[in-house]
Scaffold this motif. Structure first.
Motif, PDB file in Angstrom:
ATOM      1  N   GLU A 112       0.886  -1.183  -0.035  1.00 30.54           N
ATOM      2  CA  GLU A 112       0.149   0.129   0.090  1.00 30.54           C
ATOM      3  C   GLU A 112       0.755   1.248   0.010  1.00 30.54           C
ATOM      4  O   GLU A 112       0.549   2.370  -0.697  1.00 30.54           O
ATOM      5  N   ARG A 113       1.978   1.190   0.631  1.00 26.00           N
ATOM      6  CA  ARG A 113       2.873   2.265   0.758  1.00 26.00           C
ATOM      7  C   ARG A 113       3.389   2.609  -0.651  1.00 26.00           C
ATOM      8  O   ARG A 113       3.223   4.141  -0.960  1.00 26.00           O
ATOM      9  N   ARG A 114       3.723   1.876  -1.291  1.00 23.10           N
ATOM     10  CA  ARG A 114       4.494   2.166  -2.676  1.00 23.10           C
ATOM     11  C   ARG A 114       3.271   2.526  -3.659  1.00 23.10           C
ATOM     12  O   ARG A 114       3.351   3.403  -4.499  1.00 23.10           O
ATOM     13  N   ALA A 115       2.196   1.645  -3.475  1.00 25.58           N
ATOM     14  CA  ALA A 115       1.130   1.945  -4.705  1.00 25.58           C
ATOM     15  C   ALA A 115       0.259   3.116  -4.475  1.00 25.58           C
ATOM     16  O   ALA A 115       0.231   3.913  -5.441  1.00 25.58           O
ATOM     17  N   ALA A 116       0.203   3.598  -3.216  1.00 24.18           N
ATOM     18  CA  ALA A 116      -0.573   4.887  -2.871  1.00 24.18           C
ATOM     19  C   ALA A 116       0.494   6.170  -3.252  1.00 24.18           C
ATOM     20  O   ALA A 116      -0.195   7.039  -3.823  1.00 24.18           O
ATOM     21  N   ALA A 117       1.683   5.885  -3.033  1.00 22.79           N
ATOM     22  CA  ALA A 117       2.829   7.093  -3.485  1.00 22.79           C
ATOM     23  C   ALA A 117       2.537   7.202  -4.961  1.00 22.79           C
ATOM     24  O   ALA A 117       2.610   8.329  -5.417  1.00 22.79           O
ATOM     25  N   ALA A 118       2.736   5.988  -5.847  1.00 32.57           N
ATOM     26  CA  ALA A 118       2.701   6.241  -7.159  1.00 32.57           C
ATOM     27  C   ALA A 118       1.286   6.947  -7.850  1.00 32.57           C
ATOM     28  O   ALA A 118       1.658   7.725  -8.654  1.00 32.57           O
ATOM     29  N   ILE A 119       0.121   6.352  -7.093  1.00 34.73           N
ATOM     30  CA  ILE A 119      -1.011   7.199  -7.772  1.00 34.73           C
ATOM     31  C   ILE A 119      -1.092   8.489  -7.230  1.00 34.73           C
ATOM     32  O   ILE A 119      -1.495   9.557  -8.057  1.00 34.73           O
ATOM     33  N   ALA A 120      -0.321   8.872  -6.018  1.00 35.53           N
ATOM     34  CA  ALA A 120      -0.412  10.702  -5.747  1.00 35.53           C
ATOM     35  C   ALA A 120       0.497  11.245  -6.380  1.00 35.53           C
ATOM     36  O   ALA A 120       0.039  12.540  -6.447  1.00 35.53           O
ATOM     37  N   ASP A 121       1.522  10.697  -6.596  1.00 32.33           N
ATOM     38  CA  ASP A 121       2.587  11.299  -7.471  1.00 32.33           C
ATOM     39  C   ASP A 121       3.019  10.679  -8.785  1.00 32.33           C
ATOM     40  O   ASP A 121       4.151   9.938  -8.717  1.00 32.33           O
ATOM     41  N   PRO A 122       2.302  10.748  -9.891  1.00 30.87           N
ATOM     42  CA  PRO A 122       2.741   9.766 -10.969  1.00 30.87           C
ATOM     43  C   PRO A 122       4.155  10.369 -11.579  1.00 30.87           C
ATOM     44  O   PRO A 122       4.808   9.594 -12.134  1.00 30.87           O
ATOM     45  N   ALA A 123       4.142  11.627 -11.421  1.00 28.30           N
ATOM     46  CA  ALA A 123       5.669  11.960 -11.929  1.00 28.30           C
ATOM     47  C   ALA A 123       6.864  11.270 -11.458  1.00 28.30           C
ATOM     48  O   ALA A 123       7.869  11.408 -12.160  1.00 28.30           O
ATOM     49  N   SER A 124       6.861  11.018 -10.176  1.00 23.41           N
ATOM     50  CA  SER A 124       7.855  10.396  -9.664  1.00 23.41           C
ATOM     51  C   SER A 124       8.291   9.027 -10.308  1.00 23.41           C
ATOM     52  O   SER A 124       9.471   8.555 -10.166  1.00 23.41           O
ATOM     53  N   LEU A 125       7.257   8.579 -10.990  1.00 18.59           N
ATOM     54  CA  LEU A 125       7.653   7.136 -11.817  1.00 18.59           C
ATOM     55  C   LEU A 125       8.522   7.632 -13.052  1.00 18.59           C
ATOM     56  O   LEU A 125       8.851   6.299 -13.719  1.00 18.59           O
ATOM     57  N   ALA A 126       8.820   8.754 -13.404  1.00 17.22           N
ATOM     58  CA  ALA A 126       9.950   8.973 -14.271  1.00 17.22           C
ATOM     59  C   ALA A 126      11.216   8.408 -14.137  1.00 17.22           C
ATOM     60  O   ALA A 126      12.078   8.058 -14.811  1.00 17.22           O
ATOM     61  N   ASP A 127      11.415   8.030 -12.696  1.00 17.65           N
ATOM     62  CA  ASP A 127      12.689   7.799 -12.056  1.00 17.65           C
ATOM     63  C   ASP A 127      12.547   5.963 -12.209  1.00 17.65           C
ATOM     64  O   ASP A 127      11.581   5.471 -11.497  1.00 17.65           O
ATOM     65  N   ALA A 128      13.405   5.687 -13.113  1.00 18.28           N
ATOM     66  CA  ALA A 128      13.448   4.042 -13.138  1.00 18.28           C
ATOM     67  C   ALA A 128      13.580   3.308 -11.802  1.00 18.28           C
ATOM     68  O   ALA A 128      12.959   2.214 -11.574  1.00 18.28           O
ATOM     69  N   SER A 129      14.174   3.980 -10.998  1.00 13.16           N
ATOM     70  CA  SER A 129      14.290   3.059  -9.598  1.00 13.16           C
ATOM     71  C   SER A 129      12.958   3.164  -8.831  1.00 13.16           C
ATOM     72  O   SER A 129      12.741   2.215  -8.178  1.00 13.16           O
ATOM     73  N   VAL A 130      12.413   4.277  -8.944  1.00 11.29           N
ATOM     74  CA  VAL A 130      10.876   4.248  -8.492  1.00 11.29           C
ATOM     75  C   VAL A 130      10.116   3.282  -9.159  1.00 11.29           C
ATOM     76  O   VAL A 130       9.516   2.571  -8.384  1.00 11.29           O
ATOM     77  N   ARG A 131      10.180   3.143 -10.321  1.00  9.56           N
ATOM     78  CA  ARG A 131       9.251   2.167 -11.138  1.00  9.56           C
ATOM     79  C   ARG A 131       9.606   0.738 -10.828  1.00  9.56           C
ATOM     80  O   ARG A 131       9.129  -0.206 -10.457  1.00  9.56           O
ATOM     81  N   THR A 132      10.975   0.371 -10.434  1.00  7.05           N
ATOM     82  CA  THR A 132      11.525  -0.765  -9.900  1.00  7.05           C
ATOM     83  C   THR A 132      10.762  -1.247  -8.759  1.00  7.05           C
ATOM     84  O   THR A 132      10.302  -2.293  -8.266  1.00  7.05           O
ATOM     85  N   ARG A 133      10.785  -0.250  -7.705  1.00  7.89           N
ATOM     86  CA  ARG A 133      10.258  -0.543  -6.356  1.00  7.89           C
ATOM     87  C   ARG A 133       8.980  -0.629  -6.296  1.00  7.89           C
ATOM     88  O   ARG A 133       8.402  -1.588  -5.752  1.00  7.89           O
ATOM     89  N   LEU A 134       8.175  -0.039  -7.077  1.00  4.43           N
ATOM     90  CA  LEU A 134       6.801  -0.086  -7.464  1.00  4.43           C
ATOM     91  C   LEU A 134       6.344  -1.563  -7.994  1.00  4.43           C
ATOM     92  O   LEU A 134       5.479  -2.298  -7.692  1.00  4.43           O
ATOM     93  N   ALA A 135       7.250  -1.926  -8.733  1.00  4.25           N
ATOM     94  CA  ALA A 135       7.058  -3.333  -9.579  1.00  4.25           C
ATOM     95  C   ALA A 135       7.143  -4.434  -8.717  1.00  4.25           C
ATOM     96  O   ALA A 135       6.240  -5.405  -8.362  1.00  4.25           O
ATOM     97  N   ARG A 136       7.982  -4.154  -7.713  1.00  3.87           N
ATOM     98  CA  ARG A 136       8.533  -5.153  -6.687  1.00  3.87           C
ATOM     99  C   ARG A 136       7.357  -4.993  -5.668  1.00  3.87           C
ATOM    100  O   ARG A 136       6.835  -6.168  -5.143  1.00  3.87           O
ATOM    101  N   ALA A 137       6.692  -3.964  -5.340  1.00  2.00           N
ATOM    102  CA  ALA A 137       5.567  -3.893  -4.371  1.00  2.00           C
ATOM    103  C   ALA A 137       4.261  -4.661  -5.247  1.00  2.00           C
ATOM    104  O   ALA A 137       3.489  -5.113  -4.203  1.00  2.00           O
TER     105      ALA A 137
END
Length: 301
Positions: A112-137
């Motif tokens: 929930e922590r990663r998924a909610a953060a991604a939806i609240a701030d989709p611009a953060s997903l421009a960072d490949a490392s953030v996308r990787t952490r979201l995929a793991r979550a």
């Protein structure tokens, strides 16, 4: 090997059937009732619930006093059975709560922590490392929340987490597509449409991902499969945007006439899809609530 409670670490998996493990002891066998308590607590605000509310949710067929006694017995029984008397569930006066320190890891909270953060701030997903952490979550979502357990709190949490998983998966797919990481986008979208096949924006993006990955045949197959599903389930055609994409990829004849009322039908279809999903979710919750009400004792006259 003995493990001091001060150093013990709990790992709790609630996606699927539920597993509990303690460092040094491995997986512990817990009853259905214990999982109902844990599931209701995790679904409660701040992971904390009053004894009365928790007892009523788990034992709806009993009066308040009897239900509270069942809860007290369950908490005591499992504390005495835990290694060293430790437990990730902590009673505190008239409340029951989860231990909130770093010794307790729960898959739902990590997801929930990663998924909610991604939806609240989709611009953060421009960072490949953030996308990787979201995929793991997202990978933590192995199945629906405590899929075999009932109870109003658990049922509501199950639907909320399912919707969060779908929305976060789409956000990840969009970010991967924007970054031109089409194989990763396609993988996320395939999972999404398998879970929510009538989600048309995801279907369109998946068709595009197939094309960008060099597989026109799969893109065409995806369109025809989706069009057939819409016809069977709702009796409607794909939206104009989907038909236009199909023409570009060769799934339909370029310049094929679109029905005169296509624009109105597109808006109506989108509304119908949203209503259909919301209605199905609401009906499931109503059915569970009605079943619970039937088992509650009648109030004294």
């Amino acid at each position: 090997m003995a493990v001091r409670w001060a150093m013990a670490t709990w790992a709790i998996h609630l996606f699927g059937g539920g597993t509990l493990s303690l460092s040094g002891y491995g997986v512990l066998s817990m009853s259905e009732t214990w999982w109902s308590v844990m599931g209701s607590l995790v679904a409660s605000p701040n992971r904390r619930a009053s004894r009365s509310k928790l007892a009523a949710d788990i034992w709806p067929d009993k009066d308040e006093l009897a239900a509270r006694r069942c809860l007290a017995t369950t908490l005591w029984r499992y504390k005495t059975r835990m290694p060293g008397g430790a437990s990730p569930i902590r009673p505190s006066g008239d409340f029951v709560m989860l231990c909130s320190d770093t010794r307790v890891w729960i898959d739902v909270l990590a997801f929930e922590r990663r998924a909610a953060a991604a939806i609240a701030d989709p611009a953060s997903l421009a960072d490949a490392s953030v996308r990787t952490r979201l995929a793991r979550a997202l990978a933590l979502y192995r199945d629906d929340y405590l899929r075999e357990h009932e109870g109003e709190a658990i049922a509501l949490e199950r639907e909320r987490l399912r919707a969060l998983h779908l929305d976060a998966t789409y956000a990840l797919a969009m970010a991967e597509a924007t970054a031109a990481q089409w194989p990763a986008a396609r993988t996320a979208l395939q999972r999404l449409v398998a879970a929510e096949p009538l989600r048309e924006d995801a279907q369109r993006l998946l068709m595009t991902a197939h094309i960008e990955c060099g597989n026109q045949a799969l893109a065409i197959q995806q369109f025809h499969g989706f069009a057939a599903l819409l016809a069977d389930e709702l009796g409607v055609e794909p939206m104009p945007a989907t038909l236009a994409l199909a023409a570009r990829i060769g799934a339909v004849r370029a310049g094929a006439p679109v029905p005169r009322d296509a624009a109105d039908a597109a808006g109506l279809q989108a509304t119908m899809l949203r209503v259909r999903h919301d209605l199905a979710r609401t009906l499931r919750l109503v059915d569970r609530s009605l079943a619970m009400q039937k088992t509650r004792p009648s109030p004294p006259m």
